[in-house]
Design an enzyme around this catalytic site. Structure first.
Site, short mmCIF file in Angstrom:
data_model
loop_
_atom_site.label_atom_id
_atom_site.label_comp_id
_atom_site.label_asym_id
_atom_site.label_seq_id
_atom_site.Cartn_x
_atom_site.Cartn_y
_atom_site.Cartn_z
N ILE A 139 0.86 -1.18 0.00
CA ILE A 139 0.00 0.00 0.00
C ILE A 139 0.90 1.23 0.00
O ILE A 139 2.08 1.16 0.34
CB ILE A 139 -0.95 0.01 1.21
CG1 ILE A 139 -0.19 -0.16 2.52
CG2 ILE A 139 -2.02 -1.05 1.07
CD1 ILE A 139 -1.08 -0.15 3.76
N ASP A 140 0.33 2.36 -0.38
CA ASP A 140 1.12 3.58 -0.54
C ASP A 140 1.72 4.05 0.79
O ASP A 140 1.24 3.72 1.88
CB ASP A 140 0.25 4.69 -1.11
CG ASP A 140 -0.14 4.44 -2.55
OD1 ASP A 140 0.52 3.61 -3.20
OD2 ASP A 140 -1.11 5.06 -3.02
#
Length: 234
Positions: A139-140
């Site tokens: 995930i970012d």
């Protein structure tokens, strides 16, 4: 295999040095590493090898060849990881906002992988190479949430297959700017790297198909709290 980065110079980038544009648009690469690649003649401006101090004009196309590391260049770092679950095959981590999941060329410290290497020692799958040991999905940097980490190749293959077959439920809660008129719906549009700002994702003709279900949880004036269920993972 080398990674090729391509950047089209916008009006906001015009007049800046090539190495400055690259460092601004490639936040996963350090400025010193970019300069090193320029000296190795891995940077080009409009198809011609260029030095880092070359000034850019609007419409120019910058390309940078980033070599794939051949040796393990990351070190274990003791971290206070938020471990939700762990057994001999997998470890479930609640990644905080602000932490990068895995190192990138020229940036090898402070990531979740550095912490995992200290916690798990050699017990991480090697399927995704030297920079992403154990990493099945990501995930970012500015997104918090759960990540499944594989301790061996068998677990990695099993988790990857579940993701591919959409057997893993992935939900996010987010606050978005603006008022969403519908209480629920589906967003289907191709998402890829923005042509104007490489650090951002955008709906673009060159993007990959993306399908997300949304449900409005609450409205706050010009903001909306939504629950997002991913099908494609983009």
């Amino acid at each position: 295999m080398d990674e090729t980065i391509e950047i089209k110079v916008t009006s906001e980038m015009a007049g800046k040095r090539l190495d400055v544009v690259l460092s601004e648009q490639c936040n996963d690469l350090t400025r010193s590493y970019i300069n090193k690649l320029c000296k190795e003649e891995r940077a080009a401006l409009n198809g011609k090898t260029s030095k880092g101090n070359k000034k850019c004009k609007e419409g120019d196309v910058i390309t940078l060849q980033v070599p794939e590391p051949t040796e393990l260049e990351i070190l274990p770092e003791e971290m206070n990881l938020d471990i939700v679950y762990e057994d001999q095959d997998v470890i479930l981590i609640n990644k905080p906002k602000g932490m990068v999941v895995h190192p990138a060329a020229g940036h090898y410290s402070g990531t979740l992988v550095n912490g995992l290497m200290a916690h798990c020692k050699d017990d991480l799958s090697g399927i995704n190479g030297v920079l992403r040991p154990g990493i099945v999905h990501r995930i970012d940097k500015d997104t918090s949430g759960l990540l499944m980490i594989a301790k061996n190749d068998t677990a990695h293959n099993a988790l990857a297959a579940e993701l591919k077959d959409k057997k893993s439920l992935r939900k996010y809660v987010a606050i978005v700017h603006g008022t969403i008129p519908n209480d629920r719906g589906v967003i289907e549009a191709p998402i890829g790297r923005s042509e104007k700002d490489r650090k951002k994702q955008a709906v673009t003709a060159k993007g990959k198909p993306a399908l997300t279900h949304f449900k409005v949880l609450e409205r706050f004036g010009n903001y909306t709290l939504v629950e997002l269920t991913l099908e494609t993972g983009r």
